[in-house]
Design an enzyme around this catalytic site. Structure first.
Site, PDB file in Angstrom:
ATOM      1  N   SER A 352      26.953   7.955 -14.081  1.00  8.96           N
ATOM      2  CA  SER A 352      26.690   9.218 -13.414  1.00  8.96           C
ATOM      3  C   SER A 352      26.780  10.373 -14.406  1.00  8.96           C
ATOM      4  O   SER A 352      26.581  10.183 -15.606  1.00  8.96           O
ATOM      5  CB  SER A 352      27.646   9.398 -12.238  1.00  8.96           C
ATOM      6  OG  SER A 352      27.191  10.396 -11.345  1.00  8.96           O
ATOM      7  N   HIS A 354      29.091  12.313 -15.877  1.00 10.29           N
ATOM      8  CA  HIS A 354      29.947  12.263 -17.059  1.00 10.29           C
ATOM      9  C   HIS A 354      29.445  11.223 -18.052  1.00 10.29           C
ATOM     10  O   HIS A 354      29.547  11.410 -19.268  1.00 10.29           O
ATOM     11  CB  HIS A 354      31.388  11.955 -16.655  1.00 10.29           C
ATOM     12  CG  HIS A 354      32.396  12.267 -17.707  1.00 10.29           C
ATOM     13  ND1 HIS A 354      33.100  11.303 -18.382  1.00 10.29           N
ATOM     14  CD2 HIS A 354      32.815  13.460 -18.209  1.00 10.29           C
ATOM     15  CE1 HIS A 354      33.920  11.875 -19.250  1.00 10.29           C
ATOM     16  NE2 HIS A 354      33.762  13.173 -19.172  1.00 10.29           N
ATOM     17  N   CYS A 355      28.876  10.137 -17.565  1.00  4.17           N
ATOM     18  CA  CYS A 355      28.386   9.068 -18.431  1.00  4.17           C
ATOM     19  C   CYS A 355      27.205   9.501 -19.299  1.00  4.17           C
ATOM     20  O   CYS A 355      27.030   8.980 -20.399  1.00  4.17           O
ATOM     21  CB  CYS A 355      27.971   7.871 -17.594  1.00  4.17           C
ATOM     22  SG  CYS A 355      29.268   7.218 -16.527  1.00  4.17           S
ATOM     23  N   VAL A 356      26.389  10.425 -18.805  1.00  3.98           N
ATOM     24  CA  VAL A 356      25.178  10.800 -19.545  1.00  3.98           C
ATOM     25  C   VAL A 356      25.357  12.066 -20.379  1.00  3.98           C
ATOM     26  O   VAL A 356      24.429  12.483 -21.082  1.00  3.98           O
ATOM     27  CB  VAL A 356      23.963  10.968 -18.601  1.00  3.98           C
ATOM     28  CG1 VAL A 356      23.714   9.684 -17.832  1.00  3.98           C
ATOM     29  CG2 VAL A 356      24.124  12.151 -17.658  1.00  3.98           C
TER      30      VAL A 356
END
Length: 371
Positions: A352, A354-356
């Site tokens: 999501s 934070h991951c990208v």
């Protein structure tokens, strides 16, 4: 020439460097435009591109974005998509270079800041270049993404330190004052660093990130192909405050999250202080069909928010609970806007907001990048 660990016998933690909390003002944010058809098959790619438009529209009024595109054709496609969004093109710095996927958090550089003048010749910022193997070798190829920290160091003339250990940015969470949260299911997983034990891993976290105090949680979410990243489980809202996600009895994630919550409740910070803990329930994590890794579950979590310089981007998934997440997270960042981004399509790819995203520092204003 950027300084690496090989050119100095002293590691960054020994030189006064420490990883700052995410709320420390950024120079920019790193993003990768989606183009991997294995992660985003069929109509998924077009839908996730619209999510990127929403992210950029919310982010660019507050800070610069360094946006990587796999090739010129991808960059041109992205430009056409962004015509439908209120995005100031002057706030985007494009980089056309080989990348494997969108997970900038896990493969991007992790910056550290020198707060004390241990060596007057050292700059304020340096970056750490950890090894990245796509969460234990799950999704080859990953070599282009693994090369990104060294590329950033060369391009912007930033000192680089290479710990020689596999670590993804989503597997750690810091409060900026020496405390670090992580999970045993990731950092002690033999698919990362089978030759390192807990003590050796803690030594590297201390030596390269200035993490003097490590709090180990246990397992992650069902359906999380990272093996249990901390940024879906628990996040610092302040140096002494942690947001922990929960699930009700009977939920597939209840037992693991309840155990993690008890660990947090008994944990202490340096000096013996207890953590203040806020909780949020998980949104719906089961989806129709299966995701890219064959799971019927996705790691949907409100803990996967991103704190930018003037805004907090909060992933939204479930209208029954989204409002509670926006209100709670926003209450801890009163100096920032809070913007909810619908992420049902993004989390289908197993990550999501934070991951990208990855926060960047030490990029000089007006600097002419090195090629």
């Amino acid at each position: 020439m950027p300084r690496t660990a090989a050119s100095s016998n002293r590691r960054p933690g020994e030189l006064g460097y420490r990883m700052p909390a995410e709320w420390h003002p950024h120079a920019a944010t790193q993003l990768h435009w989606p183009s991997n058809r294995e992660t985003w098959p069929g109509a998924c790619l077009a839908r996730v591109e619209r999510v990127y438009g929403d992210i950029l529209a919310a982010l660019t009024p507050h800070e610069q974005v360094h946006l990587l595109a796999e090739n010129e054709a991808v960059r041109e496609r992205a430009g056409k998509v962004l015509e439908d969004f209120a995005v100031d093109p002057t706030r985007i710095t494009w980089h056309v270079r080989p990348i494997n996927d969108v997970w900038a958090r896990d493969c991007g550089p992790i910056f550290v800041r020198r707060e004390e003048a241990v060596d007057g010749d050292l700059p304020e910022w340096a970056l750490t270049d950890w090894e990245y193997n796509a969460w234990g070798g799950k999704y080859p190829p990953w070599e282009d993404d693994n090369a990104l920290p060294a590329w950033f160091a060369r391009r912007f003339g930033i000192p680089r330190y290479a710990p020689g250990m596999v670590l993804e940015g989503g597997s750690i969470e810091v409060n900026g004052e020496g405390a670090l949260l992580t999970t045993e299911s990731v950092l002690l997983n033999p698919n990362r660093n089978p030759a390192l034990d807990r003590g050796q891993i803690e030594d590297r976290l201390r030596a390269y990130l200035g993490a003097d105090h490590v709090i180990w949680l246990k397992e992650g979410l069902t359906g999380d192909d990272t093996d249990g990243h901390i940024d879906d489980l628990a996040r610092f809202l302040a140096p002494d405050t942690v947001l922990a996600v929960t699930a009700p009895p009977g939920d597939v994630n209840h037992a693991a999250l309840a155990e993690n919550l008890e660990i947090l409740r008994s944990a202490t910070l340096p000096g013996g202080r207890s953590l203040r803990i806020e909780t949020l329930p998980l949104p719906e994590t089961r989806i129709e069909g299966t995701t890219v890794d064959g799971s019927a579950y996705v790691p949907a979590s409100y803990a996967n928010f991103y704190v930018a310089s003037g805004v907090v981007l909060v992933p939204l998934y479930d209208t029954r609970r989204d409002g509670e997440a926006l209100e709670l997270i926003g209450s801890h960042f009163p100096d920032r806007e809070v913007d909810g981004i619908s992420c049902a399509d993004l989390v289908w790819g197993q990550g999501s907001i934070h991951c990208v995203t990855q926060q960047l520092y030490g990029l000089p204003s007006g600097h002419s990048p090195k090629h």
